[in-house]
Design an enzyme around this catalytic site. Structure first.
Site, mmCIF file in Angstrom:
data_model
loop_
_atom_site.group_PDB
_atom_site.id
_atom_site.type_symbol
_atom_site.label_atom_id
_atom_site.label_comp_id
_atom_site.label_asym_id
_atom_site.label_seq_id
_atom_site.Cartn_x
_atom_site.Cartn_y
_atom_site.Cartn_z
ATOM 1 N N ASP A 111 0.951 -1.361 0.177
ATOM 2 C CA ASP A 111 -0.120 0.058 0.151
ATOM 3 C C ASP A 111 0.771 1.221 -0.121
ATOM 4 O OD1 ASP A 111 -2.806 0.971 0.116
ATOM 5 O OD2 ASP A 111 -2.463 1.861 2.091
ATOM 6 N N HIS A 118 -3.247 14.098 1.016
ATOM 7 C CA HIS A 118 -3.259 13.258 2.083
ATOM 8 C C HIS A 118 -2.151 13.363 2.949
ATOM 9 C CE1 HIS A 118 -4.775 9.784 4.549
ATOM 10 N NE2 HIS A 118 -3.337 9.055 4.328
ATOM 11 N N GLU A 185 -9.952 4.041 4.147
ATOM 12 C CA GLU A 185 -8.948 4.662 3.206
ATOM 13 C C GLU A 185 -9.609 4.585 1.817
ATOM 14 O OE1 GLU A 185 -4.672 3.820 4.101
ATOM 15 O OE2 GLU A 185 -4.541 5.072 5.725
ATOM 16 N N GLU A 187 -9.172 4.194 -1.862
ATOM 17 C CA GLU A 187 -7.804 3.990 -3.036
ATOM 18 C C GLU A 187 -8.418 3.439 -3.999
ATOM 19 O OE1 GLU A 187 -4.714 2.210 -0.899
ATOM 20 O OE2 GLU A 187 -5.274 2.964 0.999
ATOM 21 N N ASP A 219 -8.534 0.461 2.214
ATOM 22 C CA ASP A 219 -7.288 -0.174 3.491
ATOM 23 C C ASP A 219 -7.989 0.307 4.697
ATOM 24 O OD1 ASP A 219 -5.006 -1.613 3.832
ATOM 25 O OD2 ASP A 219 -4.173 0.321 3.979
ATOM 26 N N ARG A 223 -6.806 3.737 13.760
ATOM 27 C CA ARG A 223 -5.773 4.668 13.751
ATOM 28 C C ARG A 223 -5.239 4.738 15.170
ATOM 29 N NH1 ARG A 223 -4.641 6.007 8.825
ATOM 30 N NH2 ARG A 223 -6.650 6.730 7.417
ATOM 31 N N GLN A 226 -2.680 1.898 15.247
ATOM 32 C CA GLN A 226 -1.515 2.447 14.265
ATOM 33 C C GLN A 226 -0.583 3.198 14.927
ATOM 34 O OE1 GLN A 226 -3.196 4.125 10.627
ATOM 35 N NE2 GLN A 226 -0.873 4.466 10.206
ATOM 36 N N LYS A 239 -3.395 -2.267 10.371
ATOM 37 C CA LYS A 239 -3.611 -1.963 9.053
ATOM 38 C C LYS A 239 -3.961 -3.723 8.446
ATOM 39 C CE LYS A 239 -2.500 1.974 7.260
ATOM 40 N NZ LYS A 239 -3.701 3.075 6.549
ATOM 41 N N THR A 243 -8.325 -5.397 4.269
ATOM 42 C CA THR A 243 -8.240 -4.662 3.246
ATOM 43 C C THR A 243 -9.530 -5.136 2.358
ATOM 44 O OG1 THR A 243 -5.939 -4.385 3.284
ATOM 45 C CG2 THR A 243 -7.099 -3.730 1.244
ATOM 46 N N GLU A 344 -8.946 12.602 8.090
ATOM 47 C CA GLU A 344 -8.764 13.840 7.711
ATOM 48 C C GLU A 344 -10.024 14.668 7.750
ATOM 49 O OE1 GLU A 344 -6.349 14.310 3.730
ATOM 50 O OE2 GLU A 344 -6.822 12.165 3.980
#
Length: 400
Positions: A111, A118, A185, A187, A219, A223, A226, A239, A243, A344
């Site tokens: 990834d 971002h 996420e 993507e 993904d 948080r 992480q 993570k 996915t 975000e």
């Protein structure tokens, strides 16, 4: 023996799945085993009935992808020709009547972190004291990490909230439990069709000879887990729990009209990351949270192209294989409603967003996320990727 009746595949006007798209997937019915199909309008055409090639009776796309670009082009042209006429009715199924499966066996998973918007937003959140939100290496190479291929799943597979260690600002010591900052996420993922042997390298202009196609990719990110684990070696358990990808693989050939240049890359990339062909892509994503669209990330803003990502994966001589998957990293634009991750969108949880009649920061149990995408096709048309839709389930039993 009664022959199947002929049927014509109907393609509704304005369909995102016309003859210029033709994405591949693995489908089954109540009476049949998983095998290769192609989506045409609101139908799935069984390729094992169209071609005398055992690869289309396989429960994954890997054998077909390994045949290479010349074969991909040959099959695509044959499908485009076949759907203009009559097909046997036992080769055509309604999308509503089939079950979709993971489209390919994932060999390896990387990834990336290719959106400047971002990366800059996260830099401002995590390192507000720095005048430059980007790390020193970011504009010199596509930053990425290795994920876990065994937990790549397709749309419709529910995700169990992960557990792990986390240490909040008010915790004296780390605690163990379910993630309380579960995130997405949004993507685009790219699938390697033809690999490369160990000790070799793939140049950016060789991208189309190796990349079979693209999917939507989510993904999932815990948080809080992480944040506690990622220094100094990067993401791991935050993570690796899941996915999700869309069940339809849009062939690279269908994205020809979507090809654009990347944003200006300054400083100029090193030679191994430079190519003559444009591999930026004009893809529009939409993020739906409990039935409400909360973000529309534009892939056209991505700083690093997928051709550069694949070149970087292999530049050290690492082998690539059929079924390798690499994600673009979160797709985000310059506007708030273009941010492809909730960390975000809610600015680290400080700015909750409206989701229907409720407000949200991070994901709650029972929430459902759907990410969809479209891209330009020829002559002003649009092509679709379908969607990747997932529901969050509560954490299961934990071990302290």
């Amino acid at each position: 023996m009664t022959r199947p009746r002929p049927t014509v595949v109907a393609i509704p006007e304005g369909s995102l799945f016309g003859p210029d798209n033709l994405p591949y997937g693995i489908f089954s019915t109540a009476d049949t085993e998983p095998r290769v199909g192609v989506r045409v309008g609101d139908s799935v055409v069984d390729l094992s009935r169209l071609f005398d090639d055992i690869v289309f009776a396989e429960p994954s796309l890997n054998a077909f992808m390994a045949q290479g670009r010349a074969r991909w082009d040959e099959v695509r042209a044959a499908i485009q020709d076949a759907i203009t006429g009559d097909l046997d009715d036992d080769a055509v199924y309604s999308v509503a009547d089939v079950t979709m499966h993971l489209p390919f066996d994932v060999a390896d998973y990387v990834d990336f972190y290719a959106s400047e918007n971002h990366a800059s937003n996260l830099g401002r959140l995590f390192r507000p004291e720095n005048s430059d939100p980007l790390m020193p290496n970011w504009k010199h190479l596509p930053v990425g990490y290795h994920g876990r291929s065994s937990t790549v799943v397709t749309s419709g597979v529910d995700i169990v909230r992960p557990c792990g260690q986390r240490k909040g600002p008010n915790d004296e010591v780390p605690v163990f439990g379910p993630s309380i900052r579960l995130d997405i996420e949004a993507e685009v993922g790219f699938v390697v069709g033809v690999g490369s042997p160990m000790g070799s390298q793939i140049a950016p202009d060789e991208f189309a000879d190796h990349c079979f196609g693209a999917v939507i990719l989510n993904d999932w990110s815990a948080r809080d887990i992480q944040a506690w684990e990622y220094v100094p070696l990067g993401p791991n358990l935050g993570k690796s729990f899941a996915t999700s990808i869309s069940p339809w693989v849009v062939p690279l050939a269908a994205l020809e009209a979507a090809r654009i240049g990347t944003p200006v890359q300054d400083p100029e990339p090193l030679p191994y990351l430079k190519g003559n062909e444009k591999w930026g892509l004009d893809i529009d994503l939409a993020v739906e949270w409990n039935g409400h669209i909360v973000s529309r990330p534009p892939y056209a803003q991505m700083y690093w192209s997928p051709a550069q990502m694949l070149a970087h994966i292999s530049v050290n001589g690492a082998a690539t294989r059929t079924g390798d998957l690499f994600g673009s990293g979160t797709v985000s634009g310059p506007e708030k409603d273009q941010r492809g991750a909730f960390i975000e969108l809610t600015w680290g949880g400080a700015e909750p967003v409206r989701v229907g009649d409720e407000t949200r920061t991070f994901l709650e149990d029972g929430d459902e996320i759907a990410i969809s995408a479209t891209a330009p096709g020829p002559n002003g048309t649009r092509i679709g990727f379908g969607e990747v839709r997932t529901r969050i389930l509560p954490a299961t039993g934990t071990v302290n």
